[in-house]
Design an enzyme around this catalytic site. Structure first.
Site, mmCIF file in Angstrom:
data_model
loop_
_atom_site.group_PDB
_atom_site.id
_atom_site.type_symbol
_atom_site.label_atom_id
_atom_site.label_comp_id
_atom_site.label_asym_id
_atom_site.label_seq_id
_atom_site.Cartn_x
_atom_site.Cartn_y
_atom_site.Cartn_z
ATOM 1 N N THR A 17 26.044 -80.310 162.897
ATOM 2 C CA THR A 17 26.722 -81.297 163.733
ATOM 3 C C THR A 17 28.032 -81.754 163.131
ATOM 4 O OG1 THR A 17 24.599 -82.089 164.587
ATOM 5 C CG2 THR A 17 26.466 -83.583 164.793
ATOM 6 N N SER A 72 21.641 -75.189 161.332
ATOM 7 C CA SER A 72 20.613 -75.102 160.291
ATOM 8 C C SER A 72 19.232 -74.805 160.852
ATOM 9 C CB SER A 72 20.579 -76.393 159.466
ATOM 10 O OG SER A 72 20.062 -77.474 160.216
ATOM 11 N N THR A 103 21.348 -81.084 159.816
ATOM 12 C CA THR A 103 20.262 -81.936 159.333
ATOM 13 C C THR A 103 18.875 -81.342 159.553
ATOM 14 O OG1 THR A 103 20.164 -83.173 161.427
ATOM 15 C CG2 THR A 103 21.640 -84.017 159.715
ATOM 16 N N ASP A 104 18.731 -80.364 160.465
ATOM 17 C CA ASP A 104 17.395 -79.890 160.822
ATOM 18 C C ASP A 104 16.636 -79.317 159.628
ATOM 19 O OD1 ASP A 104 17.635 -80.683 163.411
ATOM 20 O OD2 ASP A 104 17.922 -78.687 164.263
#
Length: 537
Positions: A17, A72, A103-104
């Site tokens: 993101t 990710s 962030t995943d």
């Protein structure tokens, strides 16, 4: 006028993101992101830090993505190696590294990179040790804004993206010698983080280990929680020979890691039948094993409890038998907990006490993400080094890069003190050294409480309880409650000797002569035994 010495930070943009733009959001290329950052971000950062020089490593690409950067969600284990190789290839040219990441799966990458940027010998001591900061960060909203195709690109100032980049750069300037994650004003150890929110800016937390720094009005450092870095130049990545060896190791792991997949299986209520010896979860385990898995991380209930398929007789349960079959086929099992806080203690309840019988390793307080990355990388590396299965299992249960509490050692540079009622134990739990409040340090065989070793000098009641301290001069010392030295191992040196007290091996109360239990002060600065306190005959 005094000239400032340049502080060089490299930024690796992997995707996510933080480097997306447009409506709907789409990833920028690494080159476009670097160009925008040179124009808009660098002037802000260098105004705050005049000595700062920022480089963008735009040639680090992920082959599965046509755009070179990668969401990710789609990261593979080989991509961890690409990131590690990017750091190592440019290691000599920079003072720190900033990895921008989605962030995943940031908690998986934060867990994996420490095992790729460090290497360890058969005793679990660092043979190649990271000496510079590697800070991973990302965001919940993008760093740049572009409403339409012709609109000018601008910085989203009042966002977590801008704040996280600024905080991560400030953290990299501290020199913290480990892989960290910076998010929402907090610097965490990378292999301790969990993603705990999808909607808040504080998306990550570290429930089992304290923060390494916190950014308020100023950056406050909690360096007592930091890893200490290389014990000597001979194991530092600053050493060209060590760096070259580590680069070769990562290349070998990259070629090998896909042969050793590790799966995670969450404990959940599911059908089982104790009479027909069948269970839905047993079928899942068998299916995972049939795909060629080399490891299985059990995300158990509570302190490490997992359904067996037969509450009254676990060994007759289908799940027990499926796990036992997996172990016999060479699959390494790890008992983790899906609870975000606390440690695994599968002996606390009968519903978990059977897991060691099927070969499940305790993960102590490791996160499931760290357990997966550690097991996969160690299995890959161990196959290259020719480790036995027992060596691999011992290394997995050893604290290597701060990913878990040290269950079998006191380290002079990190966990140096055994307080009253605290203990360390062998990795298999057969022997335990406890700092007894009424007797001082005592080594016992766990199964029948046989006393194996105690202090050669018997403390008087007025001196107790006391502290057992592994000092950085190489001496193991027992201090009274009034801080008087009662006993010392006399293994210290005047020039210092970073050391650890290690309890290793196994004690069999039925065959003591066949046991191989060792308690020693090990000087890992020189890789030698400084004092052997107990050894079975």
């Amino acid at each position: 006028m005094e000239l400032l010495q340049a502080m060089r930070i490299a930024i690796i943009n992997t995707g996510g993101t933080i480097s997306c733009i447009g409506e709907p959001l789409a990833p920028m290329s690494a080159a476009d992101f670097a160009d925008a950052s040179v124009r808009m971000l660098n002037p802000i950062l260098t105004h705050q830090f005049p000595d700062l020089e920022i480089g963008y490593l735009i040639n680090i690409a992920f082959p599965e993505s046509s755009g070179a950067t990668l969401d990710s969600t789609n990261l593979q284990p080989t991509d961890w190696c690409i990131m590690a190789k990017g750091v190592l290839t440019n290691y000599a040219d920079y003072d720190g590294f900033l990895v921008l990441h989605g962030t995943d799966s940031m908690d998986f990458t934060g867990a994996a990179l420490p095992f790729l940027l460090n290497a360890f010998d058969e005793n679990g001591n660092g043979s190649a040790v990271l000496s510079k900061p590697v800070i991973i960060t990302g965001s919940q909203v993008p760093l740049y804004n572009k409403k339409s195709g012709n609109a000018e690109l601008t910085i989203n100032f009042n966002t977590d993206a801008f704040q996280n980049v600024c905080g991560a750069v400030a953290s990299a300037r501290t020199g913290v010698p480990e892989v960290c994650a910076y998010f929402q004003n907090k610097l965490y150890r990378g292999n301790r983080i969990l993603k705990t929110s999808t909607s808040r800016f504080s998306a990550f937390s570290s429930p089992k280990y304290p923060a390494l720094a916190e950014y308020g009005i100023e950056l406050k450092l909690f360096n007592e929680h930091w890893l200490p870095g290389p014990v000597h130049d001979s194991v530092s990545l600053d050493n060209p020979d060590v760096l070259a060896r580590q680069q070769a190791m990562v290349d070998s792991i990259a070629e090998n890691i896909d042969h050793y997949p590790v799966a995670q299986l969450n404990a959940f209520p599911a059908r089982y039948s104790r009479n027909t010896v069948s269970a839905y979860m047993a079928d899942m385990i068998s299916a995972i094993v049939s795909t060629g898995a080399s490891g299985l991380i059990l995300e158990s209930y509570g302190e490490g409890n997992f359904p067996s398929g037969n509450p009254d007789s676990p060994s007759d349960g289908a799940i027990y038998q499926a796990l036992n079959n997996a172990t016999n086929k060479g699959v390494n099992l790890v008992d983790c907990t899906r609870v975000i806080g606390g440690s695994v203690n599968n002996s606390a309840y009968a519903s978990g006490a059977w897991l060691p019988q099927v070969g499940a390793l305790s993960s102590a307080d490791m996160t499931p993400m760290s357990a997966l990355a550690k097991l996969m990388i160690l299995t890959s590396f161990g196959s290259i080094q020719g480790w036995s299965r027992d060596q691999l299992r011992a290394m997995f249960q050893t604290n290597l890069a701060g990913e878990m509490c040290s269950v079998n050692s006191l380290d002079s540079r990190t966990n140096a003190v055994l307080m009253p009622s605290q203990s360390i134990c062998t990795l298999d739990g057969s022997a335990r050294l406890t700092n007894d409040q009424a007797a001082g340090p005592v080594l016992i065989a766990v199964s029948n409480d046989t006393l194996l070793w105690s202090l050669p000098v018997v403390p008087v009641a007025a001196d107790l309880p006391g502290r057992l301290v592994m000092q950085d001069d190489g001496n193991l010392v027992f201090y009274s409650r009034y801080n008087k030295a009662i006993w010392a191992s006399n293994s210290g040196t005047s020039v210092g000797a970073s050391s650890k007290l290690v309890l290793s091996g196994h004690y069999d109360v039925n065959s003591p002569c066949q046991s191989k239990l060792l308690m020693q002060v090990f000087n890992y600065a020189t890789n030698t035994c400084a004092a052997r306190l107990y050894q079975t005959p």
